[in-house]
Design an enzyme around this catalytic site. Structure first.
Site, PDB file in Angstrom:
ATOM      1  N   CYS A   1       0.808  -1.224   0.000  1.00  0.00           N
ATOM      2  CA  CYS A   1       0.000   0.000   0.000  1.00  0.00           C
ATOM      3  C   CYS A   1       0.843   1.278   0.000  1.00  0.00           C
ATOM      4  O   CYS A   1       0.301   2.357  -0.199  1.00  0.00           O
ATOM      5  CB  CYS A   1      -0.963  -0.004   1.179  1.00  0.00           C
ATOM      6  SG  CYS A   1      -2.042  -1.443   1.191  1.00  0.00           S
TER       7      CYS A   1
ATOM      8  N   HIS B   1      -2.651   7.078   3.313  1.00  0.00           N
ATOM      9  CA  HIS B   1      -3.173   5.823   2.774  1.00  0.00           C
ATOM     10  C   HIS B   1      -4.567   5.586   3.353  1.00  0.00           C
ATOM     11  O   HIS B   1      -4.791   5.722   4.557  1.00  0.00           O
ATOM     12  CB  HIS B   1      -2.231   4.677   3.135  1.00  0.00           C
ATOM     13  CG  HIS B   1      -2.779   3.331   2.831  1.00  0.00           C
ATOM     14  ND1 HIS B   1      -3.463   3.056   1.658  1.00  0.00           N
ATOM     15  CD2 HIS B   1      -2.774   2.168   3.549  1.00  0.00           C
ATOM     16  CE1 HIS B   1      -3.845   1.793   1.666  1.00  0.00           C
ATOM     17  NE2 HIS B   1      -3.440   1.236   2.802  1.00  0.00           N
TER      18      HIS B   1
ATOM     19  N   ASN C   1     -10.091   0.091   0.973  1.00  0.00           N
ATOM     20  CA  ASN C   1      -8.629   0.121   0.870  1.00  0.00           C
ATOM     21  C   ASN C   1      -8.213  -0.432  -0.495  1.00  0.00           C
ATOM     22  O   ASN C   1      -8.312  -1.628  -0.738  1.00  0.00           O
ATOM     23  CB  ASN C   1      -8.028  -0.717   2.007  1.00  0.00           C
ATOM     24  CG  ASN C   1      -6.508  -0.737   1.963  1.00  0.00           C
ATOM     25  OD1 ASN C   1      -5.890  -0.383   0.974  1.00  0.00           O
ATOM     26  ND2 ASN C   1      -5.904  -1.182   3.057  1.00  0.00           N
TER      27      ASN C   1
HETATM   28  N1  COA Z   1     -18.299  -7.526  11.381  1.00  0.00           N
HETATM   29  C1  COA Z   1     -18.773  -7.676  12.634  1.00  0.00           C
HETATM   30  N2  COA Z   1     -18.006  -8.040  13.662  1.00  0.00           N
HETATM   31  C2  COA Z   1     -16.699  -8.256  13.431  1.00  0.00           C
HETATM   32  C3  COA Z   1     -16.156  -8.134  12.148  1.00  0.00           C
HETATM   33  C4  COA Z   1     -17.013  -7.753  11.097  1.00  0.00           C
HETATM   34  N3  COA Z   1     -16.563  -7.587   9.831  1.00  0.00           N
HETATM   35  N4  COA Z   1     -14.835  -8.408  12.197  1.00  0.00           N
HETATM   36  C5  COA Z   1     -14.569  -8.701  13.487  1.00  0.00           C
HETATM   37  N5  COA Z   1     -15.703  -8.618  14.231  1.00  0.00           N
HETATM   38  C6  COA Z   1     -15.857  -8.823  15.668  1.00  0.00           C
HETATM   39  C7  COA Z   1     -14.780  -9.724  16.228  1.00  0.00           C
HETATM   40  O1  COA Z   1     -15.114 -11.077  16.119  1.00  0.00           O
HETATM   41  C8  COA Z   1     -14.722  -9.255  17.652  1.00  0.00           C
HETATM   42  O2  COA Z   1     -15.780  -9.830  18.367  1.00  0.00           O
HETATM   43  P1  COA Z   1     -15.586 -10.304  19.900  1.00  0.00           P
HETATM   44  O3  COA Z   1     -15.261  -9.057  20.647  1.00  0.00           O
HETATM   45  O4  COA Z   1     -16.903 -10.900  20.224  1.00  0.00           O
HETATM   46  O5  COA Z   1     -14.451 -11.275  19.854  1.00  0.00           O
HETATM   47  C9  COA Z   1     -14.993  -7.763  17.558  1.00  0.00           C
HETATM   48  O6  COA Z   1     -15.700  -7.583  16.317  1.00  0.00           O
HETATM   49  C10 COA Z   1     -13.744  -6.925  17.540  1.00  0.00           C
HETATM   50  O7  COA Z   1     -12.841  -7.468  16.589  1.00  0.00           O
HETATM   51  P2  COA Z   1     -11.412  -6.886  16.359  1.00  0.00           P
HETATM   52  O8  COA Z   1     -10.685  -7.710  15.359  1.00  0.00           O
HETATM   53  O9  COA Z   1     -10.774  -6.684  17.707  1.00  0.00           O
HETATM   54  O10 COA Z   1     -11.797  -5.459  15.752  1.00  0.00           O
HETATM   55  P3  COA Z   1     -10.891  -4.220  15.492  1.00  0.00           P
HETATM   56  O11 COA Z   1     -11.439  -3.069  16.245  1.00  0.00           O
HETATM   57  O12 COA Z   1      -9.432  -4.521  15.647  1.00  0.00           O
HETATM   58  O13 COA Z   1     -11.179  -3.935  13.960  1.00  0.00           O
HETATM   59  C11 COA Z   1     -10.102  -4.131  11.838  1.00  0.00           C
HETATM   60  C12 COA Z   1     -10.759  -4.879  12.990  1.00  0.00           C
HETATM   61  C13 COA Z   1      -9.621  -5.151  10.835  1.00  0.00           C
HETATM   62  C14 COA Z   1     -11.141  -3.222  11.202  1.00  0.00           C
HETATM   63  C15 COA Z   1      -8.930  -3.291  12.397  1.00  0.00           C
HETATM   64  O14 COA Z   1      -8.102  -4.075  13.218  1.00  0.00           O
HETATM   65  C16 COA Z   1      -8.080  -2.675  11.302  1.00  0.00           C
HETATM   66  O15 COA Z   1      -8.545  -1.913  10.494  1.00  0.00           O
HETATM   67  N6  COA Z   1      -6.778  -2.994  11.296  1.00  0.00           N
HETATM   68  C17 COA Z   1      -5.868  -2.465  10.300  1.00  0.00           C
HETATM   69  C18 COA Z   1      -6.033  -3.243   9.033  1.00  0.00           C
HETATM   70  C19 COA Z   1      -5.422  -2.535   7.840  1.00  0.00           C
HETATM   71  O16 COA Z   1      -5.455  -1.343   7.731  1.00  0.00           O
HETATM   72  N7  COA Z   1      -4.878  -3.342   6.928  1.00  0.00           N
HETATM   73  C20 COA Z   1      -4.342  -2.870   5.719  1.00  0.00           C
HETATM   74  C21 COA Z   1      -2.996  -2.301   5.882  1.00  0.00           C
HETATM   75  S1  COA Z   1      -2.383  -1.664   4.395  1.00  0.00           S
END
Ligand code: COA
Length: 310
Positions: free
Chosen positions: A110, A234, A264
């Protein structure tokens, strides 16, 4: 003699097919509220190939620049999702555009568009006259559509610009390219496989490396955050953008955000946001623009650019 570069035309392309958060909710256990609150994304575009989207954005950039394609003497295509393993997708794009010039792909995930833009300036400084820089990804092709942790984030798009050599030092005032391969396990896809990601850890590190890279570029340019008229981060997650801009001390009014519409799009993310801002008239002559990206690898890249209206 030092020659720099200046953007003289740009173009973007998004596939026609739109997937809303509600569309995703019908495919997997997720919902609009969760996706909106955790990412800021409302919809994304999917479809097409990396070469076809690249040709579409590049044709617009070349038309806006008003130049003969034969005058382009180097093509740099940033992509992490090439059409094929061999040859480079830039070869397909070069042929479709009717160019005869050096053409190669860059893969810095990215951060790739900023890498490609900086590389193009290196080539302009040693004699190239006109570069075509493209950032395109079709991440939907390597997304596991049963994994709600990644499928809600990734999408497809392309942005391109024509960069001309200048007799003066040009518009690129400072840059930083970085990578830390020891973190590759946080975000990867095997050849032929789909994306695996440790979302929490990527999130945590992304903010820090964007802020570090931005500071390095600004220091090289001899500028501070108060000089920045527009930050173009980004487009990965609205919360990452908020946190990075807060740490940098750049208010959101001075930040370009399109990810609610695009998701993204990796290599396309920064050019889509930058050229959207330019098309909306948000950039004036002499404005300082800070592009800053991060990605798998874990790469980081930033560039400080003095905007010049073509
Ligand atoms: N819809 C609903 N619930 C979801 C879900 C979805 N798409 N994805 C995860 N959950 C749930 C999980 O199971 C978890 O439930 P629990 O608390 O019962 O276990 C809860 O939501 C929180 O999940 P978590 O993974 O801790 O969420 P988060 O706040 O970390 O958000 C991302 C997840 C992926 C959105 C976030 O971590 C993120 O954006 N990370 C960076 C990724 C990125 O930018 N990648 C590209 C880099 S170039």
């Amino acid at each position: 003699m030092t020659t720099g570069g200046r953007i003289i035309g740009w173009g973007t392309a998004l596939p026609d097919k739109v997937l809303t958060n509600d569309d995703l909710s019908a495919m997997m256990d997720t919902n609009d509220q969760w996706i909106t609150e955790r990412t800021g994304i409302k919809r994304r575009h999917v479809g097409g190939s990396t070469s076809s989207l690249s040709v579409a954005s590049a044709q617009r950039a070349i038309a806006m620049a008003g130049v003969d394609p034969s005058s382009i003497d180097v093509l740099v295509l940033s992509t992490t999702t090439p059409d094929r393993t061999v040859p480079a997708t830039s070869a397909t794009v070069q042929n479709a555009l009717g160019l005869r010039c050096g053409a190669f792909d860059v893969n810095a995930a990215c951060s790739g568009f900023v890498y490609a833009y900086v590389i193009a300036h290196g080539l302009l400084s040693i004699g190239a006259k006109r570069a075509l820089v493209i950032g395109t990804d079709t991440l939907s092709r390597i997304t596991d559509w049963s994994d709600r942790g990644t499928a809600i984030l990734f999408a497809d798009g392309s942005g391109a610009c024509v960069v001309d050599a200048t007799a003066d030092s040009g518009q690129l005032l400072g840059w930083d390219l970085d990578a830390d391969g020891s973190l590759e396990h946080l975000l990867y896809a095997e050849v032929g496989g789909s994306i695996h990601m440790d979302g929490k850890e990527v999130f945590r590190r992304a903010v820090r490396i964007m802020v570090d890279s931005a500071h390095k570029s600004l220091a090289k340019a001899g500028l501070g955050v108060d000089d920045v008229a527009l930050c173009v981060p980004h487009q990965a997650n609205a919360r990452i953008i908020d946190a990075a801009c807060r740490q940098l001390g750049i208010p959101l009014e001075r930040t370009a955000v399109v990810l609610h519409e695009t998701g993204n799009t990796s290599s396309a993310s920064i050019p889509l946001a930058l050229f959207d801002a330019a098309d909306r008239g948000r950039l004036n002559d002499g404005d300082i623009v800070l592009m800053v990206g991060f990605g798998a690898g874990m790469t980081a890249a930033s560039a400080v650019v003095e905007w010049r209206k073509p």
